[in-house]
Design a protein around this motif. Structure first.
Motif, PDB file in Angstrom:
ATOM      1  N   GLY A 188       2.103  29.756   0.838  1.00 40.84           N
ATOM      2  CA  GLY A 188       3.254  28.963   0.436  1.00 40.84           C
ATOM      3  C   GLY A 188       2.870  27.711  -0.327  1.00 40.84           C
ATOM      4  O   GLY A 188       1.710  27.477  -0.670  1.00 40.84           O
ATOM      5  N   THR A 189       3.858  26.875  -0.564  1.00 43.62           N
ATOM      6  CA  THR A 189       3.697  25.665  -1.372  1.00 43.62           C
ATOM      7  C   THR A 189       3.261  24.494  -0.511  1.00 43.62           C
ATOM      8  O   THR A 189       3.694  24.343   0.627  1.00 43.62           O
ATOM      9  N   GLU A 190       2.405  23.647  -1.049  1.00 43.61           N
ATOM     10  CA  GLU A 190       2.005  22.444  -0.332  1.00 43.61           C
ATOM     11  C   GLU A 190       3.204  21.516  -0.152  1.00 43.61           C
ATOM     12  O   GLU A 190       4.098  21.458  -0.984  1.00 43.61           O
ATOM     13  N   VAL A 191       3.207  20.792   0.954  1.00 42.20           N
ATOM     14  CA  VAL A 191       4.222  19.772   1.210  1.00 42.20           C
ATOM     15  C   VAL A 191       3.541  18.420   1.081  1.00 42.20           C
ATOM     16  O   VAL A 191       2.572  18.134   1.788  1.00 42.20           O
ATOM     17  N   THR A 192       4.012  17.585   0.168  1.00 44.58           N
ATOM     18  CA  THR A 192       3.401  16.269  -0.006  1.00 44.58           C
ATOM     19  C   THR A 192       4.477  15.218  -0.227  1.00 44.58           C
ATOM     20  O   THR A 192       5.472  15.466  -0.916  1.00 44.58           O
ATOM     21  N   ARG A 193       4.290  14.069   0.371  1.00 45.56           N
ATOM     22  CA  ARG A 193       5.205  12.939   0.237  1.00 45.56           C
ATOM     23  C   ARG A 193       4.388  11.651   0.198  1.00 45.56           C
ATOM     24  O   ARG A 193       3.353  11.544   0.861  1.00 45.56           O
ATOM     25  N   SER A 194       4.868  10.683  -0.581  1.00 43.79           N
ATOM     26  CA  SER A 194       4.227   9.369  -0.656  1.00 43.79           C
ATOM     27  C   SER A 194       5.239   8.295  -0.295  1.00 43.79           C
ATOM     28  O   SER A 194       6.397   8.353  -0.732  1.00 43.79           O
ATOM     29  N   ILE A 195       4.802   7.321   0.476  1.00 50.77           N
ATOM     30  CA  ILE A 195       5.666   6.238   0.928  1.00 50.77           C
ATOM     31  C   ILE A 195       4.983   4.921   0.608  1.00 50.77           C
ATOM     32  O   ILE A 195       3.836   4.700   1.039  1.00 50.77           O
ATOM     33  N   GLY A 214       0.824  -1.198   0.000  1.00 46.94           N
ATOM     34  CA  GLY A 214       0.000   0.000   0.000  1.00 46.94           C
ATOM     35  C   GLY A 214       0.857   1.245   0.000  1.00 46.94           C
ATOM     36  O   GLY A 214       2.050   1.207   0.327  1.00 46.94           O
ATOM     37  N   THR A 215       0.231   2.374  -0.393  1.00 52.26           N
ATOM     38  CA  THR A 215       0.938   3.661  -0.443  1.00 52.26           C
ATOM     39  C   THR A 215       0.269   4.645   0.494  1.00 52.26           C
ATOM     40  O   THR A 215      -0.941   4.866   0.415  1.00 52.26           O
ATOM     41  N   PHE A 216       1.080   5.210   1.379  1.00 55.36           N
ATOM     42  CA  PHE A 216       0.617   6.230   2.320  1.00 55.36           C
ATOM     43  C   PHE A 216       1.080   7.587   1.817  1.00 55.36           C
ATOM     44  O   PHE A 216       2.266   7.780   1.524  1.00 55.36           O
ATOM     45  N   THR A 217       0.143   8.530   1.693  1.00 58.00           N
ATOM     46  CA  THR A 217       0.464   9.879   1.211  1.00 58.00           C
ATOM     47  C   THR A 217      -0.028  10.905   2.217  1.00 58.00           C
ATOM     48  O   THR A 217      -1.146  10.801   2.725  1.00 58.00           O
ATOM     49  N   TYR A 218       0.835  11.863   2.526  1.00 54.73           N
ATOM     50  CA  TYR A 218       0.384  12.999   3.334  1.00 54.73           C
ATOM     51  C   TYR A 218       0.602  14.287   2.552  1.00 54.73           C
ATOM     52  O   TYR A 218       1.573  14.426   1.817  1.00 54.73           O
ATOM     53  N   THR A 219      -0.339  15.201   2.689  1.00 57.20           N
ATOM     54  CA  THR A 219      -0.257  16.516   2.061  1.00 57.20           C
ATOM     55  C   THR A 219      -0.571  17.557   3.119  1.00 57.20           C
ATOM     56  O   THR A 219      -1.623  17.494   3.773  1.00 57.20           O
ATOM     57  N   ILE A 220       0.337  18.500   3.296  1.00 55.47           N
ATOM     58  CA  ILE A 220       0.151  19.558   4.275  1.00 55.47           C
ATOM     59  C   ILE A 220       0.025  20.887   3.542  1.00 55.47           C
ATOM     60  O   ILE A 220       0.906  21.257   2.762  1.00 55.47           O
ATOM     61  N   LYS A 221      -1.085  21.556   3.775  1.00 55.91           N
ATOM     62  CA  LYS A 221      -1.384  22.824   3.122  1.00 55.91           C
ATOM     63  C   LYS A 221      -1.314  23.936   4.164  1.00 55.91           C
ATOM     64  O   LYS A 221      -2.203  24.059   5.009  1.00 55.91           O
TER      65      LYS A 221
END
Length: 690
Positions: free
Chosen positions: A328-335, A311-318
């Motif tokens: 500012g720019t969104e911070v997003t990462r997928s693991i 599975g893939t876990f993604t977080y996005t912080i706005k």
């Protein structure tokens, strides 16, 4: 007689519209429409001193919940409760901490976790939207240290070190990896501990090549004026760089031999430490100092999607400004984790989850509110434009055409932990939004409401969506349409967890394409109950001019003629009864551009019955419904092989009836007995010009 069709011409114009000059709206509807999203959905934010979480579009910024969280004994955390007795958020730390006996600030360690039965399952999809508030930093107050979202196999039984460790990373002065075991964390750090401390690798952004003390205490002078957001594994040894550093801890009367610092894997970073080399794990992103402590509620979305053997876990912080606008720019990462990695990292697919936070000599608020709780409701919300038969529109829409906008609510009671809403006597409410080129048709001008049909496995029903301030659109066919951009709907039936056959319901609202415009993705609205809200987008087709097309023309059928009839001639021979009935339903069907001057002609070639037959001595006569104030006109179509004007104008319905059809023929005495089987091939032509 057969027919064919020829010639099309497309033109482009702009439809005209005007604002309604003022309509009486029932006070109750006006009150509903003017409510904030929180008021409309019945949510109350009180019982605390924090600003209410900002709305996200037309969705409330928070949702009530109950019995989801419990604080770890001894932590500074608490669950926020409103005046109605509903839980509305969690407070991890606050900006007015207790004081030690010597007057110094007493550090806080927040730790709050899910209650039994509210774990996350990595064999299933889940998602959540939450907002966090870290207070406002000013010239008198420096903020620290941050918060973390954590998933772990077992809920901790101890409070992990505070300060820069954020209650997850472990002890600063030990050689072992003693952070929270079998855990994954998203850390939001608001204070740079850049000298001999956790954040050296982050804020110096150095790829270390030796274990000399001087190599890790240098700062680049810029990064320490920033904050970081990162993901990592607090219990893994590779998460840290351990260096030899001898110092004396006067408070505990002991010698410190080691310092431990975070080691992230950004850009292939390599860290030399006392045990050799480590590449680090996880990733970090730097954000401007003060961007997190600006008095705003910031949004964090998490999403986990099962994919094959993992599975893939993604977080996005706005990050946001205090008024809810982006900052500012969104911070997003997928693991991505394979099933084998899930077992290696966590040791289980069933995980506890929660939040930690910490303060030290610096302090701040640490508050989290939720728009939906991960794993609580297995639901979704989608919207699309459909035709009147209920099929999703896969092509461009046409100006002034009527459609339906569908809103699909899906719910799986078998995999949800609560009904939606939770209250047994509760209902769902929705705010529905049309695209910038469309509008919802108001079918009751008196009370400004629109019909909203609901399809449900337990039985269809109808609701009324309320609105104010309609716009008036004068259609080309003379019809007047009132439309609005938003509808508010209450009374949507509850999704009962016990009714496993009830997988959801679909709302449809009558819609009209109001102006020309390109395709767009829109915020299509929100649906919610007392324990969760969902928002959705919709891909709305472009609105273009209706193309000029001639889709159906009449075929005329008459009884067989006798020789006597032809010899003597006749007038007023009616078409067959079956043919007459068919032409009443759909005689001529055409599509016309806006405000075009169109001309419809027909060409009937000579019947050519034999020698000395004069072309034009026979004709077909019929009435054509024009669809304007003049009613209908009578057309005589001679068999002379020339174009005969049927109608010229700028307004006609798309489908018009053809009635009172008769065949007329001048005497033709030279006819002989026989079966002529004569058929006329009529050519119909529709043209348009500006």
């Amino acid at each position: 007689m057969k027919h064919s069709k020829l010639k099309t011409l497309i033109m482009t114009v702009v439809a005209g519209m005007l604002v309604a000059p003022g309509f009486s709206t029932q006070a109750v509807n006006e009150e509903i429409v003017k409510q904030s999203p929180e008021q409309f959905f019945g949510y109350t934010w009180d019982g605390n001193s924090y600003p209410m979480p900002t709305s996200i579009g037309v969705a409330p910024g928070f949702v009530p919940f109950n019995d989801i969280f419990a604080k770890l004994e001894g932590s500074s955390s608490t669950v926020l409760t409103n005046s109605k007795g509903a839980d509305i958020g969690v407070e991890l730390t606050n900006s007015t901490p207790e004081k030690n006996s010597d007057g110094t600030t007493k550090s806080e360690s927040g730790s709050i976790w899910n209650t039994a039965g509210n774990e996350l399952d990595l064999t299933k999809n889940f998602n959540a939207t939450m907002q966090f508030y870290l207070g406002k930093e000013d010239s008198k107050t420096e903020s620290g240290d941050g918060i973390a979202f954590v998933m772990t196999k077992a809920k901790p039984s101890i409070i992990y070190p505070g300060g820069g460790a954020l209650g997850i990373w472990g002890n600063l002065t030990t050689k072992t990896a003693d952070g929270m075991p079998n855990s994954f964390a998203v850390a939001i750090d608001t204070n740079a501990n850049a000298d001999y401390k956790w954040d050296t690798a982050v804020y110096n952004q150095v790829k270390y090549s030796s274990t000399a003390e001087t190599d890790y205490i240098l700062s680049n002078g810029t990064s320490i004026n920033q904050n970081y957001i990162a993901w990592g594994y607090p219990g893994m040894k590779n998460q840290y760089r351990i260096v030899k550093h001898t110092s004396y801890d006067a408070l505990n009367n002991k010698t410190i031999e080691y310092n431990k610092m975070l080691a992230f894997a950004n850009g292939g970073s390599k860290y030399e430490d006392v045990d050799g080399s480590t590449t680090g794990v996880g990733e970090f992103d730097l954000v401007s100092q003060g961007a997190l402590n600006n008095g705003a509620w910031h949004q964090m979305d998490i999403k986990y999607v099962r994919e094959g053997d993992g599975g893939t876990f993604t977080y996005t912080i706005k990050l946001k400004n205090p008024n809810g606008t982006p900052s500012g720019t969104e911070v997003t990462r997928s693991i991505h984790w394979s099933d084998a990695q899930i077992q290696s990292i966590f040791g289980s697919t069933k995980l506890n989850w929660g939040f930690t936070a910490a303060t030290g000599v610096k302090f701040e608020n640490g508050v989290v509110a939720f728009q939906n709780i991960p794993g609580l409701l297995d639901n979704s919300f989608e919207s699309s434009l459909v035709d009147t038969a209920g099929n999703e529109l896969k092509h461009d829409a046409y100006i002034e055409e009527k459609y339906n906008q569908a809103f699909s609510i899906k719910y799986n009671g078998a995999t949800s932990r609560q009904s939606w809403p939770a209250a047994a006597d509760g209902t769902l409410s929705a705010i529905l939004k049309a695209g910038s080129n469309y509008g919802f048709i108001i079918d009751s001008v008196q009370d400004m409401t629109a019909e909203v049909k609901v399809h449900n496995v337990n039985g269809d029903y109808t609701l009324r969506g309320v609105a104010i301030d309609p716009t008036v659109l004068q259609l080309k066919n003379g019809e007047t349409v009132f439309y609005v951009k938003q509808l508010r709907v209450q009374g949507i039936h509850r999704q009962d967890m016990a009714n496993t056959d009830d997988k959801g319901q679909t709302l449809t609202a009558k819609t009209i394409a109001t102006k020309l415009g390109p395709a767009e993705t829109i915020d299509a609205g929100t649906v919610g109950g007392d324990n969760g809200v969902l928002s959705t987008t919709a891909d709305m087709p472009a609105v273009k001019e209706r193309p000029l097309s001639l889709d159906a023309v009449p075929s005329f059928e008459f009884p067989k003629l006798t020789v006597a009839q032809v010899v003597g001639g006749f007038t007023g021979l009616s078409n067959t009864a079956a043919n007459a009935d068919a032409l009443k339903q759909s005689g001529i069907v055409m599509q016309l551009p806006q405000d075009a001057q169109f001309t419809l002609t027909a060409n009937l070639p000579s019947f050519d019955l034999g020698s000395d037959y004069v072309a034009g001595s026979s004709s077909i006569k019929f009435d054509f419904a024009k669809g304007d104030s003049t009613g209908k006109q009578t057309v005589t179509l001679p068999d002379n092989g020339e174009d005969t004007p049927i109608y010229t104008g700028t307004q006609t319905p798309n489908s018009t009836a053809v009635t009172n059809v008769t065949l007329n023929m001048a005497p033709y005495p030279k006819v002989k007995v026989g079966n002529y089987g004569k058929e006329g091939n009529i050519t119909w032509t529709l043209t348009a010009a500006p």
